[in-house]
Design a protein around this motif. Structure first.
Motif, mmCIF file in Angstrom:
data_model
loop_
_atom_site.group_PDB
_atom_site.id
_atom_site.type_symbol
_atom_site.label_atom_id
_atom_site.label_comp_id
_atom_site.label_asym_id
_atom_site.label_seq_id
_atom_site.Cartn_x
_atom_site.Cartn_y
_atom_site.Cartn_z
ATOM 1 N N UNK A 1 25.981 -18.958 -108.792
ATOM 2 C CA UNK A 1 27.222 -18.702 -109.190
ATOM 3 C C UNK A 1 28.008 -17.688 -108.081
ATOM 4 N N UNK A 2 27.233 -16.623 -107.815
ATOM 5 C CA UNK A 2 27.800 -15.717 -106.865
ATOM 6 C C UNK A 2 28.259 -16.698 -105.446
ATOM 7 N N UNK A 3 27.502 -17.467 -104.981
ATOM 8 C CA UNK A 3 27.684 -18.103 -103.887
ATOM 9 C C UNK A 3 28.856 -19.086 -104.249
ATOM 10 N N UNK A 4 29.125 -19.903 -105.339
ATOM 11 C CA UNK A 4 30.076 -20.679 -105.626
ATOM 12 C C UNK A 4 31.309 -19.679 -105.588
ATOM 13 N N UNK A 5 31.671 -18.545 -106.091
ATOM 14 C CA UNK A 5 32.457 -17.746 -106.010
ATOM 15 C C UNK A 5 33.112 -17.378 -104.749
ATOM 16 N N UNK A 6 32.160 -16.974 -103.877
ATOM 17 C CA UNK A 6 32.441 -17.021 -102.448
ATOM 18 C C UNK A 6 32.860 -18.233 -101.683
ATOM 19 N N UNK A 7 32.703 -19.289 -102.311
ATOM 20 C CA UNK A 7 33.320 -20.438 -101.705
ATOM 21 C C UNK A 7 34.657 -20.797 -102.385
ATOM 22 N N UNK A 8 34.861 -20.443 -103.543
ATOM 23 C CA UNK A 8 36.123 -20.582 -104.382
ATOM 24 C C UNK A 8 37.045 -19.519 -103.774
ATOM 25 N N UNK A 9 36.828 -18.339 -103.430
ATOM 26 C CA UNK A 9 37.682 -17.337 -102.601
ATOM 27 C C UNK A 9 38.626 -18.019 -101.593
ATOM 28 N N UNK A 10 38.008 -18.615 -100.460
ATOM 29 C CA UNK A 10 38.712 -19.055 -99.486
ATOM 30 C C UNK A 10 39.457 -20.313 -99.944
ATOM 31 N N UNK A 11 39.127 -20.878 -100.971
ATOM 32 C CA UNK A 11 40.086 -22.141 -101.551
ATOM 33 C C UNK A 11 41.456 -21.344 -101.920
ATOM 34 N N UNK A 12 41.116 -20.426 -102.578
ATOM 35 C CA UNK A 12 42.382 -19.742 -103.429
ATOM 36 C C UNK A 12 43.361 -18.926 -102.393
ATOM 37 N N UNK A 13 42.704 -18.296 -101.349
ATOM 38 C CA UNK A 13 43.472 -17.881 -100.198
ATOM 39 C C UNK A 13 44.012 -18.590 -99.486
#
Length: 117
Positions: free
Chosen positions: A9-21
């Motif tokens: 989940x932490x890794x997935x959050x790290x993947x999600x942040x660049x998508x949002x940004x």
């Protein structure tokens, strides 16, 4: 098993942040995986703004540095070096200014005035 789910989940959050940004999808036919593309910019302050969606007109370079740091920590290949979600939340809450800028407050005031008339 539970530990791996949390780290996933932490890794997935790290993947999600660049998508949002960036406003980009996680995978693009032309450029491949977004996180692989973003890695070229995450640790270099002079080019880190390239990951920001061009539609986003106002952002703080200091806030972007924090976000890039969080991304790097979340996607670190060594599970033991990844922060907990509590640590991530603390980093984001304590180091990113979430107060409204004067420009945004002014534009919101105009929008509110227009809606009330």
């Amino acid at each position: 098993m539970y530990h791996l789910d949390i780290q996933g989940n932490i890794h997935a959050f790290g993947i999600l942040l660049p998508e949002i940004t960036s406003g980009k999808p996680p995978f693009c036919k032309d450029k491949g995986c977004l996180i692989d593309w973003a890695k070229d910019y995450l640790e270099l302050p002079e080019v880190m703004s390239h990951i920001v969606d061009p539609e986003l007109k106002h952002f703080s370079n200091d806030d972007l540095k924090v976000i890039c740091e969080v991304i790097c920590l979340c996607i670190h290949p060594d599970f033991s070096k990844r922060p907990s979600m509590k640590e991530i939340s603390l980093m984001l809450e304590s180091r990113i200014d979430t107060s409204l800028s004067i420009e945004l407050k002014t534009s919101l005031a105009w929008a509110e005035l227009a809606l009330s008339s």
